[in-house]
Design a protein around this motif. Structure first.
Motif, PDB file in Angstrom:
ATOM      1  N   MET A   1       0.853  -1.193   0.000  1.00 44.74           N
ATOM      2  CA  MET A   1       0.000   0.000   0.000  1.00 44.74           C
ATOM      3  C   MET A   1       0.886   1.240   0.000  1.00 44.74           C
ATOM      4  N   ILE A   2       0.304   2.405  -0.432  1.00 49.59           N
ATOM      5  CA  ILE A   2       1.043   3.655  -0.586  1.00 49.59           C
ATOM      6  C   ILE A   2       0.661   4.577   0.575  1.00 49.59           C
ATOM      7  N   VAL A   3       1.674   5.143   1.235  1.00 55.62           N
ATOM      8  CA  VAL A   3       1.458   6.124   2.297  1.00 55.62           C
ATOM      9  C   VAL A   3       2.275   7.361   1.967  1.00 55.62           C
ATOM     10  N   SER A   4       1.823   8.533   2.522  1.00 53.60           N
ATOM     11  CA  SER A   4       2.497   9.816   2.272  1.00 53.60           C
ATOM     12  C   SER A   4       2.904  10.431   3.590  1.00 53.60           C
ATOM     13  N   CYS A   5       4.088  11.042   3.601  1.00 55.37           N
ATOM     14  CA  CYS A   5       4.561  11.775   4.788  1.00 55.37           C
ATOM     15  C   CYS A   5       3.695  13.024   4.968  1.00 55.37           C
ATOM     16  N   GLU A   6       3.184  13.243   6.192  1.00 55.81           N
ATOM     17  CA  GLU A   6       2.326  14.399   6.461  1.00 55.81           C
ATOM     18  C   GLU A   6       3.074  15.717   6.374  1.00 55.81           C
ATOM     19  N   LEU A   7       4.404  15.688   6.535  1.00 54.76           N
ATOM     20  CA  LEU A   7       5.180  16.933   6.603  1.00 54.76           C
ATOM     21  C   LEU A   7       5.699  17.361   5.238  1.00 54.76           C
ATOM     22  N   CYS A   8       6.388  16.434   4.525  1.00 55.79           N
ATOM     23  CA  CYS A   8       7.011  16.823   3.256  1.00 55.79           C
ATOM     24  C   CYS A   8       6.293  16.253   2.039  1.00 55.79           C
ATOM     25  N   GLY A   9       5.310  15.327   2.238  1.00 59.00           N
ATOM     26  CA  GLY A   9       4.537  14.810   1.129  1.00 59.00           C
ATOM     27  C   GLY A   9       5.189  13.674   0.359  1.00 59.00           C
ATOM     28  N   THR A  10       6.338  13.197   0.788  1.00 60.41           N
ATOM     29  CA  THR A  10       7.008  12.101   0.093  1.00 60.41           C
ATOM     30  C   THR A  10       6.179  10.815   0.227  1.00 60.41           C
TER      31      THR A  10
ATOM     32  N   SER B   1       1.747  -6.415   5.593  1.00 65.29           N
ATOM     33  CA  SER B   1       2.026  -7.564   6.458  1.00 65.29           C
ATOM     34  C   SER B   1       3.005  -7.242   7.553  1.00 65.29           C
ATOM     35  N   ARG B   2       3.749  -6.122   7.419  1.00 69.85           N
ATOM     36  CA  ARG B   2       4.730  -5.734   8.433  1.00 69.85           C
ATOM     37  C   ARG B   2       4.097  -4.950   9.568  1.00 69.85           C
ATOM     38  N   LEU B   3       2.823  -4.557   9.416  1.00 67.44           N
ATOM     39  CA  LEU B   3       2.119  -3.850  10.476  1.00 67.44           C
ATOM     40  C   LEU B   3       1.534  -4.864  11.451  1.00 67.44           C
ATOM     41  N   ARG B   4       2.002  -4.826  12.701  1.00 67.54           N
ATOM     42  CA  ARG B   4       1.517  -5.780  13.701  1.00 67.54           C
ATOM     43  C   ARG B   4       0.114  -5.421  14.198  1.00 67.54           C
TER      44      ARG B   4
ATOM     45  N   THR C   1       7.879  11.672  12.063  1.00 73.46           N
ATOM     46  CA  THR C   1       7.208  10.437  12.480  1.00 73.46           C
ATOM     47  C   THR C   1       5.704  10.640  12.431  1.00 73.46           C
ATOM     48  N   PHE C   2       4.967   9.700  11.777  1.00 70.67           N
ATOM     49  CA  PHE C   2       3.524   9.834  11.684  1.00 70.67           C
ATOM     50  C   PHE C   2       2.870   8.456  11.788  1.00 70.67           C
ATOM     51  N   VAL C   3       1.533   8.455  11.980  1.00 72.56           N
ATOM     52  CA  VAL C   3       0.773   7.223  12.221  1.00 72.56           C
ATOM     53  C   VAL C   3       0.151   6.738  10.912  1.00 72.56           C
ATOM     54  N   VAL C   4       0.240   5.439  10.674  1.00 68.22           N
ATOM     55  CA  VAL C   4      -0.330   4.816   9.481  1.00 68.22           C
ATOM     56  C   VAL C   4      -1.408   3.817   9.916  1.00 68.22           C
ATOM     57  N   LYS C   5      -2.596   3.879   9.247  1.00 69.56           N
ATOM     58  CA  LYS C   5      -3.670   2.918   9.482  1.00 69.56           C
ATOM     59  C   LYS C   5      -3.775   1.981   8.275  1.00 69.56           C
ATOM     60  N   LYS C   6      -4.077   0.719   8.546  1.00 72.48           N
ATOM     61  CA  LYS C   6      -4.195  -0.235   7.434  1.00 72.48           C
ATOM     62  C   LYS C   6      -5.328   0.142   6.484  1.00 72.48           C
ATOM     63  N   ASP C   7      -6.462   0.548   7.044  1.00 69.53           N
ATOM     64  CA  ASP C   7      -7.626   0.794   6.198  1.00 69.53           C
ATOM     65  C   ASP C   7      -7.647   2.204   5.624  1.00 69.53           C
ATOM     66  N   ALA C   8      -6.685   3.121   6.036  1.00 64.77           N
ATOM     67  CA  ALA C   8      -6.678   4.505   5.548  1.00 64.77           C
ATOM     68  C   ALA C   8      -5.561   4.774   4.585  1.00 64.77           C
ATOM     69  N   ALA C   9      -4.848   3.766   4.103  1.00 66.29           N
ATOM     70  CA  ALA C   9      -3.704   3.955   3.212  1.00 66.29           C
ATOM     71  C   ALA C   9      -4.163   4.364   1.827  1.00 66.29           C
TER      72      ALA C   9
ATOM     73  N   ASP D   1      10.454   5.005  -1.969  1.00 65.49           N
ATOM     74  CA  ASP D   1      11.187   3.875  -1.388  1.00 65.49           C
ATOM     75  C   ASP D   1      10.238   3.064  -0.537  1.00 65.49           C
ATOM     76  N   ALA D   2      10.693   1.875  -0.222  1.00 58.62           N
ATOM     77  CA  ALA D   2       9.934   1.063   0.714  1.00 58.62           C
ATOM     78  C   ALA D   2      10.095   1.635   2.101  1.00 58.62           C
ATOM     79  N   LEU D   3       9.036   1.599   2.922  1.00 57.20           N
ATOM     80  CA  LEU D   3       9.039   2.191   4.263  1.00 57.20           C
ATOM     81  C   LEU D   3       8.750   1.100   5.273  1.00 57.20           C
ATOM     82  N   SER D   4       9.467   1.154   6.389  1.00 60.77           N
ATOM     83  CA  SER D   4       9.307   0.165   7.445  1.00 60.77           C
ATOM     84  C   SER D   4       8.765   0.826   8.685  1.00 60.77           C
ATOM     85  N   PRO D   5       7.967   0.098   9.532  1.00 59.78           N
ATOM     86  CA  PRO D   5       7.504   0.663  10.795  1.00 59.78           C
ATOM     87  C   PRO D   5       8.684   1.016  11.672  1.00 59.78           C
TER      88      PRO D   5
END
Length: 261
Positions: free
Chosen positions: A1-10, A17-20, A34-42, A51-55
């Protein structure tokens, strides 16, 4: 899934599967936010991700790494250009005129008016007392934290050493943050001996933090009767920070202390 940084928009590609849990904190590798990611809001759009992002691992969620800026070099003043002038000639004329005037005055004072009355030399103002020899150790730490009330703060901490032959008390420090033009952006003072934990710095109201930093005697009287070669920790907390891209350097100096009688 695709997520965006809230500050710079990257944008980043994140493996769900890496989200516990349903919610997880992640850190932007570009701006460090640092920002919060939800599975259903991505964002499931097909926009390319950088790039790939890790928790973020749990031990690292509370701090943001900071690389201490290098000290600002002191630039020597350029030597003044030598210019040829009439100053030596004028100086010689002034010396001759001064000798003639002095001889005439001496003759007039001695043979005409008598000896001149003695005048008391003006007293020079008393020089302010020098600051006692208290130095700051080289191993200073500096880092960013996220405070619950004011947002991001910048913390500088280390130790001072009493270099006097007698005990000293009430050591006061002044810290400054500089912009790229070497102009002070923020100035903050703090007495030595007042150190808070990172948990307190993240949760306490900033007014309470500043009141703790300005405790003159220090916590548990650690800033009183510091023996020769004795060491006392310090902490300076900056808040209401300007744009981080403007900050290039910081400094800490001892502004006052008192030698015990």
């Amino acid at each position: 899934m695709i997520v965006s940084c809230e500050l710079c928009g990257t944008k980043y590609r994140l493996d769900p599967s890496r989200l516990r849990k349903d919610r997880a904190k992640v850190r932007c590798s570009r701006c460090g936010h640092t920002f919060v990611v939800k599975k259903d809001a991505a964002d499931e759009s097909s926009a390319p991700a950088a790039d790939a992002l890790s928790p973020v691992p749990e031990p690292e969620q509370e701090t943001i790494s900071y690389q201490r800026p290098t000290p600002r070099p002191v630039r020597p003043q350029p030597a003044a250009k030598k210019k040829r002038s009439l100053a030596p000639v004028l100086l010689g004329l002034l010396v001759v005129a001064g000798l003639l005037a002095g001889g005439a005055y001496y003759y007039y004072a001695k043979f005409v008016t008598g000896p001149a009355p003695q005048e008391e030399a003006p007293t020079s103002p008393t020089a302010p007392p020098a600051v006692p020899q208290v130095t700051i150790e080289e191993n200073i730490q500096a880092y960013f934290l996220e405070n619950a009330t004011v947002g991001q703060i910048f913390v500088v901490q280390g130790k001072v050493v009493n270099e006097e032959s007698r005990p000293v008390s009430f050591v006061l420090l002044e810290g400054k943050l500089y912009t790229g033009e070497n102009q002070p952006a923020l100035v903050q003072k703090a007495f030595c001996g007042n150190v808070l934990s990172k948990e307190d710095l993240m949760q306490m109201d900033m007014a309470d933090v500043q009141n703790a930093m300005m405790n003159r005697e220090g916590k548990d009287l650690t800033n009183v009767h510091i023996p020769p070669q004795g060491k006392v920790p310090f902490m300076i907390v900056f808040y209401n920070l300007p744009d981080l891209e403007m900050l290039k350097d910081y400094s800490v100096e001892v502004v006052s202390a008192q030698v015990d009688q």
